[in-house]
Design an enzyme around this catalytic site. Structure first.
Site, PDB file in Angstrom:
ATOM      1  N   HIS A  75      -3.993  -3.412   3.496  1.00  0.00           N
ATOM      2  CA  HIS A  75      -3.177  -2.201   3.528  1.00  0.00           C
ATOM      3  C   HIS A  75      -3.987  -0.920   3.474  1.00  0.00           C
ATOM      4  O   HIS A  75      -3.421   0.171   3.566  1.00  0.00           O
ATOM      5  CB  HIS A  75      -2.135  -2.221   2.409  1.00  0.00           C
ATOM      6  CG  HIS A  75      -0.818  -1.647   2.827  1.00  0.00           C
ATOM      7  ND1 HIS A  75       0.345  -1.823   2.120  1.00  0.00           N
ATOM      8  CD2 HIS A  75      -0.462  -0.902   3.898  1.00  0.00           C
ATOM      9  CE1 HIS A  75       1.344  -1.218   2.720  1.00  0.00           C
ATOM     10  NE2 HIS A  75       0.876  -0.646   3.810  1.00  0.00           N
ATOM     11  N   ASP A  90       6.585  -2.667  -0.196  1.00  0.00           N
ATOM     12  CA  ASP A  90       5.424  -3.310  -0.796  1.00  0.00           C
ATOM     13  C   ASP A  90       5.763  -3.735  -2.221  1.00  0.00           C
ATOM     14  O   ASP A  90       6.582  -3.083  -2.883  1.00  0.00           O
ATOM     15  CB  ASP A  90       4.258  -2.302  -0.823  1.00  0.00           C
ATOM     16  CG  ASP A  90       2.888  -2.934  -0.931  1.00  0.00           C
ATOM     17  OD1 ASP A  90       2.738  -3.896  -1.711  1.00  0.00           O
ATOM     18  OD2 ASP A  90       1.961  -2.444  -0.261  1.00  0.00           O
ATOM     19  N   HIS A  95       3.519  -3.467  -4.364  1.00  0.00           N
ATOM     20  CA  HIS A  95       2.627  -2.561  -5.082  1.00  0.00           C
ATOM     21  C   HIS A  95       2.812  -1.138  -4.562  1.00  0.00           C
ATOM     22  O   HIS A  95       3.207  -0.929  -3.413  1.00  0.00           O
ATOM     23  CB  HIS A  95       1.176  -2.992  -4.892  1.00  0.00           C
ATOM     24  CG  HIS A  95       0.959  -4.461  -5.125  1.00  0.00           C
ATOM     25  ND1 HIS A  95       1.104  -5.397  -4.123  1.00  0.00           N
ATOM     26  CD2 HIS A  95       0.638  -5.148  -6.251  1.00  0.00           C
ATOM     27  CE1 HIS A  95       0.876  -6.601  -4.617  1.00  0.00           C
ATOM     28  NE2 HIS A  95       0.593  -6.487  -5.903  1.00  0.00           N
ATOM     29  N   ASP A 138       0.338   1.254  -4.274  1.00  0.00           N
ATOM     30  CA  ASP A 138      -0.801   1.681  -3.443  1.00  0.00           C
ATOM     31  C   ASP A 138      -1.016   3.192  -3.491  1.00  0.00           C
ATOM     32  O   ASP A 138      -1.415   3.796  -2.490  1.00  0.00           O
ATOM     33  CB  ASP A 138      -0.604   1.236  -1.987  1.00  0.00           C
ATOM     34  CG  ASP A 138      -0.550  -0.270  -1.835  1.00  0.00           C
ATOM     35  OD1 ASP A 138      -0.917  -0.969  -2.786  1.00  0.00           O
ATOM     36  OD2 ASP A 138      -0.129  -0.740  -0.751  1.00  0.00           O
ATOM     37  N   HIS A 141      -7.325  -0.764  -0.721  1.00  0.00           N
ATOM     38  CA  HIS A 141      -5.963  -1.094  -0.290  1.00  0.00           C
ATOM     39  C   HIS A 141      -4.924  -0.746  -1.359  1.00  0.00           C
ATOM     40  O   HIS A 141      -3.724  -0.812  -1.090  1.00  0.00           O
ATOM     41  CB  HIS A 141      -5.849  -2.573   0.127  1.00  0.00           C
ATOM     42  CG  HIS A 141      -5.787  -3.565  -0.993  1.00  0.00           C
ATOM     43  ND1 HIS A 141      -5.284  -4.837  -0.822  1.00  0.00           N
ATOM     44  CD2 HIS A 141      -6.173  -3.498  -2.291  1.00  0.00           C
ATOM     45  CE1 HIS A 141      -5.353  -5.502  -1.967  1.00  0.00           C
ATOM     46  NE2 HIS A 141      -5.902  -4.718  -2.859  1.00  0.00           N
ATOM     47  N   ASP A 157       4.058  -4.209   3.838  1.00  0.00           N
ATOM     48  CA  ASP A 157       3.120  -5.223   3.324  1.00  0.00           C
ATOM     49  C   ASP A 157       3.879  -6.537   3.240  1.00  0.00           C
ATOM     50  O   ASP A 157       4.953  -6.603   2.636  1.00  0.00           O
ATOM     51  CB  ASP A 157       2.613  -4.791   1.948  1.00  0.00           C
ATOM     52  CG  ASP A 157       1.466  -5.645   1.433  1.00  0.00           C
ATOM     53  OD1 ASP A 157       1.497  -6.875   1.648  1.00  0.00           O
ATOM     54  OD2 ASP A 157       0.554  -5.079   0.803  1.00  0.00           O
ATOM     55  N   ASP A 185       3.522  -8.855   1.399  1.00  0.00           N
ATOM     56  CA  ASP A 185       3.780  -9.281   0.028  1.00  0.00           C
ATOM     57  C   ASP A 185       5.018  -8.617  -0.574  1.00  0.00           C
ATOM     58  O   ASP A 185       5.395  -8.916  -1.723  1.00  0.00           O
ATOM     59  CB  ASP A 185       2.550  -9.109  -0.876  1.00  0.00           C
ATOM     60  CG  ASP A 185       2.235  -7.667  -1.271  1.00  0.00           C
ATOM     61  OD1 ASP A 185       3.114  -6.802  -1.198  1.00  0.00           O
ATOM     62  OD2 ASP A 185       1.079  -7.418  -1.676  1.00  0.00           O
ATOM     63  N   GLU A 214      -1.499  -7.372   5.537  1.00  0.00           N
ATOM     64  CA  GLU A 214      -1.866  -8.313   4.469  1.00  0.00           C
ATOM     65  C   GLU A 214      -1.496  -9.767   4.763  1.00  0.00           C
ATOM     66  O   GLU A 214      -1.407 -10.576   3.822  1.00  0.00           O
ATOM     67  CB  GLU A 214      -1.284  -7.874   3.115  1.00  0.00           C
ATOM     68  CG  GLU A 214      -1.796  -6.521   2.614  1.00  0.00           C
ATOM     69  CD  GLU A 214      -3.210  -6.566   2.035  1.00  0.00           C
ATOM     70  OE1 GLU A 214      -3.818  -7.657   2.016  1.00  0.00           O
ATOM     71  OE2 GLU A 214      -3.700  -5.490   1.603  1.00  0.00           O
TER      72      GLU A 214
END
Length: 338
Positions: free
Chosen positions: A118, A141, A143, A145, A158, A249, A251, A294
């Site tokens: 990312h 995402d 996360h 980031d 990332h 992302d 994830d 990712e």
């Protein structure tokens, strides 16, 4: 027999959401994995192509131009930026990527970037903002980031790409040699998160200080994905006039849906929620760029990888406007007779 009211409602819903609205798409591969420590994300673009992602987009009626991959060879040299690993490579790769994204968008195509980790969000978002300054950003995402080099615990780029874009964080960024081509071009009020469930303390502080729209999985489960997207867009584009960039992302999906990724977190979006999110944004008519990042072919079993690639293919199709209810043959109104 169906009552008239619900039947009319269903007809109206179908006419709104099942109209043919195929996309002109420019695909660019971003084979880069130096923004974190696990090798393999750089193989994401080739694996996604081999899985039939582009052929699938063409099969549903999209006009697809594959621009290949960003050509870049890592320097294998450490940069001089404190607490950021491989920053020299991150900067150089993303400068090239930014230029390509701008070109694709200026050519009138939705830019679909296949990552890559990312950290490539540094280049994709910057390139989009250069081409279309009036753009809002959805960051999908697990996360946030949004660490700066000062707040990051890992030093992995990332986990930082958003912070480099936000105007309000300019004074908190160190001087970074070679990064002169980049400048923050978006306000925090034009960015929203969806799917958060692993946010570091200083990231949460930044989100709260800047008053950002941040929908964790708790909010998504509470109000449903359609309402979550509707609310996020109302916050970052209240007049419905701005272009939209979705940086997705893999994830953000639950690991059961996409296991071959570097930082999986349980309790994520289902594939149905992920595709509905992207279809909802596509229906605005203002979706100009999508990142899918990712995917790591070196992580997990062969079955894990197949599941992950299949999920990415469905996400790309949803971003292109694919309607899962199917289409009648184009231009055909009569049922064939024997």
């Amino acid at each position: 027999m169906l009552k008239r009211g619900p039947f009319v409602h269903v007809q109206q819903w179908f006419s709104i959401f099942s109209s043919r609205n195929y996309s002109k798409i420019g695909v660019i591969g971003a084979p880069f994995d130096k923004g974190q420590r696990k090798e393999g994300a750089a193989l994401g673009p080739s694996s996604l192509r081999q899985s039939g992602l582009i052929k699938h987009l063409e099969s549903i009626g999209c006009d697809v131009h594959d621009f290949g991959d960003i050509d870049y060879q890592p320097t294998r040299e450490e940069g001089t930026v404190k607490n950021v690993r491989n920053m020299k490579d991150v900067i150089a790769f993303n400068e090239k990527l930014s230029q390509k994204v701008s070109q694709i968008i200026k050519d009138g195509r939705m830019c679909l970037t296949l990552g890559g980790d990312h950290s490539i969000g540094v280049g994709t978002v910057h390139g989009h903002l250069k081409a279309q300054p009036e753009t809002s950003l959805l960051w999908v995402d697990a996360h946030a980031d949004i660490n700066t080099p000062v707040t990051s615990n890992s030093g992995n780029a990332h986990g930082m790409p958003l912070s480099f874009h936000i105007k309000e964080l300019t004074e908190y960024q160190p001087e970074i040699p070679g990064f002169e081509w980049h400048s923050p071009m978006i306000s925090a009020r034009n960015i929203a998160f969806i799917g958060l469930r692993d946010v570091e303390p200083y990231e949460r502080l930044i989100i709260e200080k800047l008053g950002m729209c941040a929908l964790s999985m708790e909010e998504v489960h509470g109000i449903g994905i359609k309402e979550a997207v509707k609310y996020a867009l109302s916050r970052i584009d209240p007049r419905n006039t701005r272009h939209i960039h979705v940086s997705f992302d893999i994830d953000a999906l639950d690991p059961l849906e996409a296991p071959s990724t570097g930082t999986p977190v349980r309790g994520g979006l289902t594939l149905r929620e992920g595709t509905e999110l992207l279809r909802s944004v596509h229906r605005t008519g203002r979706l100009s760029a999508v990142d899918i990042v990712e995917v790591n072919p070196l992580l997990g079993s062969a079955s894990d990888l197949k599941i992950t690639l299949d999920a990415a293919r469905h996400l790309a199709a949803a971003a292109a406007g694919y309607y899962p209810g199917g289409w009648a043959p184009k231009g055909v109104t009569d049922i064939p007779q024997s």
